[in-house]
Design an enzyme around this catalytic site. Structure first.
Site, short mmCIF file in Angstrom:
data_model
loop_
_atom_site.label_atom_id
_atom_site.label_comp_id
_atom_site.label_asym_id
_atom_site.label_seq_id
_atom_site.Cartn_x
_atom_site.Cartn_y
_atom_site.Cartn_z
N HIS A 1 15.83 -6.45 -20.00
CA HIS A 1 16.53 -7.73 -20.04
C HIS A 1 18.01 -7.53 -19.71
CE1 HIS A 1 18.61 -11.21 -21.75
NE2 HIS A 1 17.47 -11.87 -21.67
N GLY A 2 18.63 -6.59 -20.38
CA GLY A 2 20.02 -6.23 -20.06
C GLY A 2 21.09 -7.00 -20.80
N ASP A 3 20.72 -8.06 -21.53
CA ASP A 3 21.76 -8.81 -22.26
C ASP A 3 21.15 -9.51 -23.47
OD1 ASP A 3 24.32 -9.68 -22.78
OD2 ASP A 3 24.22 -11.40 -21.41
N ILE A 4 20.45 -8.75 -24.29
CA ILE A 4 19.87 -9.32 -25.52
C ILE A 4 20.97 -9.57 -26.53
CG2 ILE A 4 18.41 -8.80 -27.52
CD1 ILE A 4 16.80 -9.53 -25.11
N ASN B 1 21.51 -15.55 -26.34
CA ASN B 1 20.47 -15.65 -25.32
C ASN B 1 19.07 -15.80 -25.90
OD1 ASN B 1 22.21 -15.56 -23.17
ND2 ASN B 1 22.04 -13.35 -22.86
#
Length: 347
Positions: free
Chosen positions: A189-192, A196
């Protein structure tokens, strides 16, 4: 935010009069209370009804942004015209709050859209379409009308019993597990973060992937959010599924403490919880008092333990999302069947 059904109904009528072909007139089912959200690289809005592909004379931006490639996708993807977007968003009025979205190269953008429209899961926000007749592609997502986990935890005064928090944690873990299990590519995902994790009216969590899902990769600049970014990723430059595990560990801590990832005078939730856990061998003093009852304590400690495993410095010792989701469900099941007692952890 005012209802925008009327301009969209006008759009549908105009499109029907233009004699679009049957394949382009396929539409998603419509219900009275269904709302959907338009996410642009900087723009949001509401709309009610979608058609799949509409005829247009392609402009240079449409072609440059991958329109010809996206037309051939097998999934249900709506490509909006620039005029449709203006009507839907009321010419990008202030009623449509801004959302920051990852800027991607055009080839990466089309790949990311392809992955996202195939990522069907009840705990992942559905990508519906995009607009390509602009300099930067716009992304269109279903609207979720109950804000985010961040707002529920840190802004509202809403009571959040442990069972509800567990359900949100489990749903979020299930969504992230689905991303991690996607084949044939290894995705993260890269941006938990709690920002978000969006919540429906029934508080069902949905992971938003506004930056488009990414393959594990090396980068000289790791982009993330303060308080959530894996420090190992910052050092090595590698963004991996284990980076998502670290971020999810922070989210678990927020759920059981109701503290922000960075709170007070620059206090780090991860560091403060780690100090307490090391000195007291438990996290009791950090738990949210609303749920820190004697009967809940065993479960809170188990969730805290899961969080600390996600946050381990040695990424090889971090669990995977399948393990985390299963162990959270065991806690939930044990609470229902036993009420009190130790959770039945898998060996």
């Amino acid at each position: 935010m005012e209802d925008v059904a009327e301009p969209l109904e006008k759009l549908d009528q105009d499109q029907s009069q233009q004699g679009q072909d049957k394949e382009e007139q396929r539409s998603l089912s419509r219900s009275q209370d269904t709302k959907q959200k338009v996410i642009r690289q900087g723009i949001s809005g509401l709309f009610h009804k979608l058609n799949i592909f509409s005829t247009r004379k392609p402009c240079s931006q449409y072609i440059r942004n991958g329109g010809r490639v996206l037309e051939n996708f097998s999934g249900d993807l709506k490509i909006f015209t620039a005029n449709e977007m203006k009507e839907i968003t009321k010419d990008y009025s202030e009623d449509c709050p801004s959302v920051t979205v990852h800027e991607a190269a055009h080839d990466i953008f089309t790949e990311g859209v392809d992955i996202n429209i195939r990522m069907a899961h009840k705990n992942i926000l559905c990508l519906v379409g995009c607009c390509l007749e602009v300099d930067g592609p716009m992304l269109v997502y279903y609207f979720v009308d109950n804000s985010s986990l961040k707002d529920i935890l840190h802004v509202s005064k809403q009571e959040l019993p442990l069972d509800l928090r567990l359900d949100i944690a489990i749903g979020s873990a299930e969504g992230l597990r689905q991303i991690h299990l996607y084949t044939p590519r290894t995705l993260c995902h890269g941006d938990i973060k709690t920002d978000n994790i969006l919540l429906t009216e029934m508080l069902t969590p949905k992971l938003s992937c506004f930056g488009l899902l990414k393959e594990q990769h090396f980068s000289t600049t790791v982009v993330g959010s303060i308080g959530y970014t894996d420090p190992i990723s910052l050092i090595t430059g590698f963004l991996t599924q284990k980076s998502d595990l670290y971020s999810f560990g922070v989210v678990l801590l927020e759920i059981i403490t109701r503290k922000r990832s960075i709170y007070g005078e620059n206090c780090s939730l991860v560091l403060e919880f780690s100090k307490v856990y090391e000195t007291e061998r438990r996290g009791k003093s950090m738990f949210d008092k609303e749920i820190a009852t004697e009967e809940n304590m065993i479960w809170l400690e188990q969730i805290g333990k899961l969080a600390t495993e996600c946050l381990k410095e040695d990424v090889g010792h971090r669990p995977d999302m399948t393990d985390i989701a299963e162990r959270l469900m065991i806690i939930r099941r044990d609470r229902e069947t036993k009420g009190e007692g130790e959770a039945n952890w898998p060996s």
